[in-house]
Design a protein around this motif. Structure first.
Motif, PDB file in Angstrom:
ATOM      1  N   GLU A 147       0.842  -1.194   0.000  1.00  0.00           N
ATOM      2  CA  GLU A 147       0.000   0.000   0.000  1.00  0.00           C
ATOM      3  C   GLU A 147       0.879   1.245   0.000  1.00  0.00           C
ATOM      4  N   GLY A 148       0.605   2.152  -0.920  1.00  0.00           N
ATOM      5  CA  GLY A 148       1.383   3.374  -1.010  1.00  0.00           C
ATOM      6  C   GLY A 148       2.564   3.293  -1.964  1.00  0.00           C
ATOM      7  N   LEU A 149       2.728   2.177  -2.658  1.00  0.00           N
ATOM      8  CA  LEU A 149       3.820   2.040  -3.625  1.00  0.00           C
ATOM      9  C   LEU A 149       3.703   3.132  -4.689  1.00  0.00           C
ATOM     10  N   ASP A 150       4.790   3.848  -4.938  1.00  0.00           N
ATOM     11  CA  ASP A 150       4.755   4.941  -5.902  1.00  0.00           C
ATOM     12  C   ASP A 150       5.789   4.723  -7.001  1.00  0.00           C
ATOM     13  N   ILE A 151       5.801   5.642  -7.962  1.00  0.00           N
ATOM     14  CA  ILE A 151       6.674   5.508  -9.123  1.00  0.00           C
ATOM     15  C   ILE A 151       8.146   5.574  -8.715  1.00  0.00           C
ATOM     16  N   VAL A 188      10.743  -1.773 -12.254  1.00  0.00           N
ATOM     17  CA  VAL A 188      10.071  -1.681 -13.556  1.00  0.00           C
ATOM     18  C   VAL A 188      11.064  -1.322 -14.650  1.00  0.00           C
ATOM     19  N   LEU A 189      11.901  -0.338 -14.391  1.00  0.00           N
ATOM     20  CA  LEU A 189      12.870   0.083 -15.401  1.00  0.00           C
ATOM     21  C   LEU A 189      13.940  -0.992 -15.605  1.00  0.00           C
ATOM     22  N   GLN A 190      14.326  -1.664 -14.538  1.00  0.00           N
ATOM     23  CA  GLN A 190      15.285  -2.765 -14.665  1.00  0.00           C
ATOM     24  C   GLN A 190      14.720  -3.875 -15.551  1.00  0.00           C
ATOM     25  N   ALA A 191      13.421  -4.131 -15.420  1.00  0.00           N
ATOM     26  CA  ALA A 191      12.783  -5.208 -16.177  1.00  0.00           C
ATOM     27  C   ALA A 191      12.751  -4.919 -17.675  1.00  0.00           C
ATOM     28  N   LEU A 192      12.835  -3.660 -18.037  1.00  0.00           N
ATOM     29  CA  LEU A 192      12.810  -3.295 -19.454  1.00  0.00           C
ATOM     30  C   LEU A 192      14.209  -3.325 -20.077  1.00  0.00           C
ATOM     31  N   SER A 193      15.180  -3.734 -19.294  1.00  0.00           N
ATOM     32  CA  SER A 193      16.556  -3.795 -19.779  1.00  0.00           C
ATOM     33  C   SER A 193      17.011  -5.249 -19.861  1.00  0.00           C
ATOM     34  N   SER A 194      17.415  -5.672 -21.027  1.00  0.00           N
ATOM     35  CA  SER A 194      17.935  -7.032 -21.188  1.00  0.00           C
ATOM     36  C   SER A 194      19.321  -7.120 -20.582  1.00  0.00           C
ATOM     37  N   VAL A 195      19.586  -8.243 -19.910  1.00  0.00           N
ATOM     38  CA  VAL A 195      20.901  -8.482 -19.313  1.00  0.00           C
ATOM     39  C   VAL A 195      21.554  -9.648 -20.056  1.00  0.00           C
ATOM     40  N   GLU A 214      -2.049   0.754 -10.696  1.00  0.00           N
ATOM     41  CA  GLU A 214      -2.526  -0.143 -11.757  1.00  0.00           C
ATOM     42  C   GLU A 214      -2.581   0.595 -13.087  1.00  0.00           C
ATOM     43  N   ALA A 215      -3.131   1.816 -13.062  1.00  0.00           N
ATOM     44  CA  ALA A 215      -3.262   2.600 -14.290  1.00  0.00           C
ATOM     45  C   ALA A 215      -1.897   2.875 -14.900  1.00  0.00           C
ATOM     46  N   PHE A 216      -0.912   3.148 -14.068  1.00  0.00           N
ATOM     47  CA  PHE A 216       0.432   3.378 -14.580  1.00  0.00           C
ATOM     48  C   PHE A 216       0.965   2.139 -15.287  1.00  0.00           C
ATOM     49  N   LEU A 217       0.666   0.963 -14.749  1.00  0.00           N
ATOM     50  CA  LEU A 217       1.201  -0.282 -15.315  1.00  0.00           C
ATOM     51  C   LEU A 217       0.648  -0.579 -16.709  1.00  0.00           C
ATOM     52  N   LEU A 218      -0.444   0.055 -17.092  1.00  0.00           N
ATOM     53  CA  LEU A 218      -1.052  -0.240 -18.390  1.00  0.00           C
ATOM     54  C   LEU A 218      -0.074   0.012 -19.531  1.00  0.00           C
ATOM     55  N   SER A 272       1.273  -2.952 -21.942  1.00  0.00           N
ATOM     56  CA  SER A 272       0.833  -2.879 -23.341  1.00  0.00           C
ATOM     57  C   SER A 272       1.999  -2.781 -24.300  1.00  0.00           C
ATOM     58  N   ASP A 273       2.922  -1.875 -24.004  1.00  0.00           N
ATOM     59  CA  ASP A 273       3.995  -1.562 -24.948  1.00  0.00           C
ATOM     60  C   ASP A 273       5.391  -1.845 -24.411  1.00  0.00           C
ATOM     61  N   PHE A 274       5.470  -2.343 -23.192  1.00  0.00           N
ATOM     62  CA  PHE A 274       6.754  -2.622 -22.534  1.00  0.00           C
ATOM     63  C   PHE A 274       7.658  -1.389 -22.626  1.00  0.00           C
ATOM     64  N   GLN A 275       7.117  -0.289 -22.142  1.00  0.00           N
ATOM     65  CA  GLN A 275       7.871   0.955 -22.146  1.00  0.00           C
ATOM     66  C   GLN A 275       7.388   1.851 -21.006  1.00  0.00           C
ATOM     67  N   VAL A 276       8.240   2.770 -20.600  1.00  0.00           N
ATOM     68  CA  VAL A 276       7.863   3.799 -19.637  1.00  0.00           C
ATOM     69  C   VAL A 276       8.362   5.132 -20.164  1.00  0.00           C
ATOM     70  N   THR A 277       7.676   6.191 -19.776  1.00  0.00           N
ATOM     71  CA  THR A 277       8.060   7.526 -20.210  1.00  0.00           C
ATOM     72  C   THR A 277       8.610   8.308 -19.031  1.00  0.00           C
ATOM     73  N   ILE A 278       9.834   8.804 -19.189  1.00  0.00           N
ATOM     74  CA  ILE A 278      10.474   9.648 -18.183  1.00  0.00           C
ATOM     75  C   ILE A 278      10.539  11.052 -18.771  1.00  0.00           C
ATOM     76  N   PRO A 279       9.856  12.006 -18.178  1.00  0.00           N
ATOM     77  CA  PRO A 279       9.763  13.342 -18.782  1.00  0.00           C
ATOM     78  C   PRO A 279      11.108  13.932 -19.196  1.00  0.00           C
ATOM     79  N   GLU A 280      12.128  13.773 -18.371  1.00  0.00           N
ATOM     80  CA  GLU A 280      13.428  14.388 -18.657  1.00  0.00           C
ATOM     81  C   GLU A 280      14.230  13.651 -19.722  1.00  0.00           C
ATOM     82  N   LEU A 281      13.900  12.356 -19.935  1.00  0.00           N
ATOM     83  CA  LEU A 281      14.685  11.548 -20.877  1.00  0.00           C
ATOM     84  C   LEU A 281      13.893  11.103 -22.102  1.00  0.00           C
ATOM     85  N   GLY A 282      12.583  11.019 -21.968  1.00  0.00           N
ATOM     86  CA  GLY A 282      11.752  10.499 -23.051  1.00  0.00           C
ATOM     87  C   GLY A 282      11.269   9.090 -22.753  1.00  0.00           C
TER      88      GLY A 282
END
Length: 306
Positions: free
Chosen positions: A74-78, A123-130, A150-154, A158-168
């Motif tokens: 409970e309370g987990l954030d980005i 989450v970001l680690q999971a999007l990086s292949s090792v 939950e909404a953030f995880l969509l 869906s696209d296996f991507q995340v958006t970081i405002p400063e990086l894209g």
């Protein structure tokens, strides 16, 4: 290039899991095989202790891939789940730039908001292949978080991507194998479930649980193993506050083996219930006479079966 460790059929999937001492029924093996083929997330629901989390661990081991675990609460954030910036290092860089006389604000900003100062969370680690292999990404007990997360995880699912405002946008070159578990303490939104293949993980049947004990606790006496499984299976019909899971059955069998017990008796059950049941009300109920009744029923049934 296809991963040679990936199973090529449902039977191969059963064997793959079995080699890791995880006994999967055909329905479970089918949904795992399809998820691997279709590159879709797996959504597992079921009571606590039935082996949902273990599936992710077993797949990571069998497929020789890193396991990245996001334990939900409970309370987990980005910042905790996805990424955050290394603010102390950024402040130090700003002060060093000022001390050196650098006044180009855009240059300073591009420097401090770079990969060098990015702290990658699960989450970001999971999007990086090792090593060229996408990891197994376990999102454990999602029902403990709120709907906003939950909404953030969509986007991630869906696209296996995340958006970081400063990086894209950061997108996975190879989608991770995603496994989501929930104990169903609340309903997860349909929008998230639609992105996954679903399976309800139930308690194992007696024969399957007995085989699990034989594999996980090989030193346990054969007759005692049968008694343990029969007893636990009976307990799960009593509507306890928390039924014992497979993990608790294994713990109990291990404890009784360590105590050199060859058979169950009321005193042994009373002394060791803390390894099997985790709530005092349940322990008091079983210690208070109902446990002896269950043991008598188990003994009669085993004698009748020969």
């Amino acid at each position: 290039m296809p991963d040679p460790l990936l199973p090529s059929s449902i039977d191969d999937t059963i064997s793959l899991l079995g080699d890791q001492n995880y006994l999967a029924g055909r329905a479970l093996a089918t949904v795992i095989f399809l998820a691997l083929k279709m590159k879709r997330p797996l959504f597992f629901e079921g009571e606590a202790g039935v082996g949902k989390t273990e599936i992710a661990k077993v797949l990571a081991s069998a497929l020789d891939r890193p396991l990245i675990r996001l334990q939900c609460y409970e309370g987990l954030d980005i910042a905790s789940a996805v990424y955050e910036w290394n603010y102390p290092a950024q402040m130090l860089e700003i002060r060093l730039a000022e001390a050196s006389g650098t006044t180009d604000r855009s240059r300073i900003e591009s420097d401090i908001f770079s990969e060098r100062y990015l702290i990658r969370r699960p989450v970001l680690q999971a999007l990086s292949s090792v090593g060229g292999k996408a990891p197994v990404f376990l999102i454990d007990e999602l029902d403990r978080t709120d709907e906003a997360f939950e909404a953030f995880l969509l986007e991630v699912l869906s696209d296996f991507q995340v958006t970081i405002p400063e990086l894209g946008t950061i997108k996975a070159t190879e989608p991770p194998i995603v496994i989501i578990t929930t104990n169903r303490t609340r309903e997860v939104h349909d929008a998230l479930k639609r992105r996954c293949l679903y399976h309800w993980v139930d308690y194992p049947a007696a024969a399957q649980e007995l085989e699990i004990i034989r594999r996980k606790v090989p030193g346990c006496n054969a007759a005692l193993s049968e008694q343990i499984v029969a007893y636990v299976q009976k307990l799960r019909t009593l509507d306890l506050f928390k039924n014992p899971g497979v993990a608790e059955t294994i713990d109990w069998a291990t404890a009784l083996t360590e105590l050199d017990r060859l058979a169950l008796d009321p005193e042994t059950i009373s002394d060791t219930l803390g390894t099997l049941l985790k709530y005092q009300d349940d322990i008091a109920r079983i210690t208070g006479g109902e446990g002896t009744k269950v043991l008598e029923e188990v003994s009669r049934e085993m004698q009748a079966a020969g």
